[in-house]
Design a protein around this motif. Structure first.
Motif, short mmCIF file in Angstrom:
data_model
loop_
_atom_site.label_atom_id
_atom_site.label_comp_id
_atom_site.label_asym_id
_atom_site.label_seq_id
_atom_site.Cartn_x
_atom_site.Cartn_y
_atom_site.Cartn_z
N HIS A 270 32.98 51.02 33.43
CA HIS A 270 34.22 51.78 32.94
C HIS A 270 35.43 51.28 33.14
O HIS A 270 36.47 51.24 32.49
CB HIS A 270 33.66 53.26 33.14
CG HIS A 270 35.13 54.22 32.98
ND1 HIS A 270 35.21 54.62 31.57
CD2 HIS A 270 36.16 54.75 33.53
CE1 HIS A 270 36.22 55.42 31.74
NE2 HIS A 270 36.93 55.52 32.82
N ASN A 271 35.61 50.97 34.62
CA ASN A 271 36.56 50.54 35.18
C ASN A 271 37.10 49.19 34.57
O ASN A 271 38.36 48.87 34.28
CB ASN A 271 36.46 50.47 36.59
CG ASN A 271 36.79 51.73 37.27
OD1 ASN A 271 38.03 51.94 37.77
ND2 ASN A 271 35.85 52.47 37.50
N ALA A 272 36.12 48.48 34.17
CA ALA A 272 36.23 47.24 33.59
C ALA A 272 36.76 47.00 32.34
O ALA A 272 37.89 46.40 32.00
CB ALA A 272 34.86 46.13 33.63
N SER B 99 35.10 34.69 42.13
CA SER B 99 35.70 34.49 43.35
C SER B 99 36.01 35.94 44.13
O SER B 99 35.59 36.88 43.24
CB SER B 99 37.06 33.79 42.89
OG SER B 99 37.98 34.95 42.26
N ALA B 100 36.38 35.80 45.24
CA ALA B 100 36.69 37.19 46.06
C ALA B 100 37.80 37.76 45.28
O ALA B 100 37.57 38.99 45.30
CB ALA B 100 37.03 36.77 47.38
N ALA B 101 38.73 37.19 44.63
CA ALA B 101 39.82 37.71 44.20
C ALA B 101 39.35 38.43 42.81
O ALA B 101 39.84 39.53 42.32
CB ALA B 101 40.81 36.64 43.58
N ALA B 102 38.28 38.14 42.09
CA ALA B 102 37.61 38.64 41.06
C ALA B 102 36.85 40.02 41.31
O ALA B 102 36.69 40.83 40.61
CB ALA B 102 36.76 37.63 40.27
N ARG C 206 43.12 43.04 34.17
CA ARG C 206 43.96 42.71 35.43
C ARG C 206 43.46 41.14 36.11
O ARG C 206 44.08 40.61 36.47
CB ARG C 206 44.01 43.60 36.49
CG ARG C 206 44.64 43.38 37.87
CD ARG C 206 44.55 44.48 38.61
NE ARG C 206 45.23 45.81 38.10
CZ ARG C 206 45.33 46.76 38.74
NH1 ARG C 206 44.75 47.00 40.03
NH2 ARG C 206 45.75 48.05 37.96
N VAL C 207 42.22 41.06 36.30
CA VAL C 207 41.55 40.08 36.58
C VAL C 207 41.66 38.89 35.75
O VAL C 207 41.46 37.68 36.06
CB VAL C 207 40.06 40.41 37.16
CG1 VAL C 207 39.22 39.04 37.72
CG2 VAL C 207 39.96 41.33 38.12
N GLY C 208 41.19 39.16 34.31
CA GLY C 208 41.53 38.03 33.56
C GLY C 208 39.94 37.41 33.04
O GLY C 208 39.83 36.27 32.78
#
Length: 321
Positions: free
Chosen positions: A288-290, A79-82, A297-299
């Motif tokens: 790295h950020n993931a 999704s865009a939110a992801a 945060r995204v789940g």
């Protein structure tokens, strides 16, 4: 070609960013300028009135639109939110060009004094005390990850001051980073800090001296910076007038400043981007950020957004308007 201007606060990086943009525009070259500095003064440096600058739309205010458009029908993005600031493009993603038209540019980019300009946006009352400015420039990082500029096209970014840009992978998105350095030990200290961070990531740095008043200033910069010193700018009546809100015709710029701007362009034009390495760098920071914060945060496991072997490339020249 993508170029960023960085430096100690007050070193003149916004001034030199605007001069370089105007230099390119005067040569009839396509330019997209982006103001990612917390102070947001690039528009006025280019010649906009304060009222015009305040009325500009911001990338940060249109982040949902940016994500939705860039996602396209990429099946790896749920999704865009992801999408997060480091999400790299893949098959189905929509890629931007410097000169093209698209909903992102329609919403966020305006022409200011002959060039396209996007601004990240300043702090708002709601941000004070609760938000980091890097949440604002995340929209710019996402945009650059999906922007396939070609030779003869230019993206010029005025970055945050000092070493703040290392708080994200944004510092790797440029073919050349120009560090603006005054003839002071504090300014040289920022150069050394930036150089030490950048050297591990293959970031090309050219140092440009600014506010050089005399031979002693120049000797100091040469002694401190050595071969990294590309060129320098002396005190300029043209620049002083612009800082007072008087925008003179660009052909009135002092000849030695014009020569310095050409030196910066020549340095940039001599670089050939390796698109595979460029994408690999984006993937490295995304992973790295993931792991560090984005998965939680995204789940989701955002490593799954990476398409192995995908390399973005600019469209065929004939298709660029």
């Amino acid at each position: 070609m993508k170029i960023a201007f960085v430096g100690k606060g007050g070193s003149g990086k916004t001034t030199l960013s605007s001069l370089f943009v105007r230099h390119l525009v005067a040569r009839g070259l396509p330019v997209l300028a982006i103001d990612a500095d917390i102070n947001q003064h690039l528009a006025t440096a280019l010649g906009a009135t304060p009222e015009q600058a305040d009325a500009l739309p911001t990338l940060s205010a249109h982040l949902p639109l940016i994500k939705d458009y860039l996602r396209g029908d990429n099946p790896r993005i749920s999704s865009a939110a992801a999408m997060v600031k480091t999400t790299p493009p893949g098959t189905g993603s929509r890629l931007l060009t410097v000169t093209g038209d698209n909903p992102v540019y329609a919403a966020c980019v305006r022409e200011v004094c002959g060039t396209r300009l996007a601004v990240t946006g300043p702090f708002t009352e709601e941000d004070l005390g609760v938000a980091c400015y890097h949440s604002k420039i995340g929209a710019a990082e996402l945009l650059l990850n999906h922007l396939v500029d070609d030779r003869g096209e230019y993206v010029v970014m005025d970055m945050t001051a000092g070493a703040d840009s290392f708080a994200s992978g944004l510092f790797t998105r440029f073919d050349l980073t120009v560090l603006v350095c005054e003839p002071t030990m504090r300014s040289v200290g920022v150069y050394r800090q930036y150089q030490s961070y950048a050297s591990d990531h293959g970031v090309r740095i050219a140092v440009v001296g600014n506010k050089v008043c005399d031979a002693e200033d120049l000797e100091f910069l040469r002694g401190q910076l050595g071969k990294d010193l590309l060129c320098w700018f002396r005190r300029s009546d043209f620049v002083r007038a612009s800082e007072r809100g008087v925008v003179r015709p660009f052909d009135e710029l002092e000849p030695d400043s014009a020569v310095a701007l050409s030196a910066i362009q020549d340095e940039l034009d001599a670089i050939t981007r390796d698109w595979a390495s460029y994408q690999a760098q984006a993937v490295t920071f995304h992973l790295h950020n993931a792991r560090a914060w984005a998965n939680e945060r995204v789940g989701e496991d955002l490593a799954l957004q990476v398409e192995p072997g995908f390399v973005p490339r600019p469209p065929v020249r004939a298709n660029i308007k």
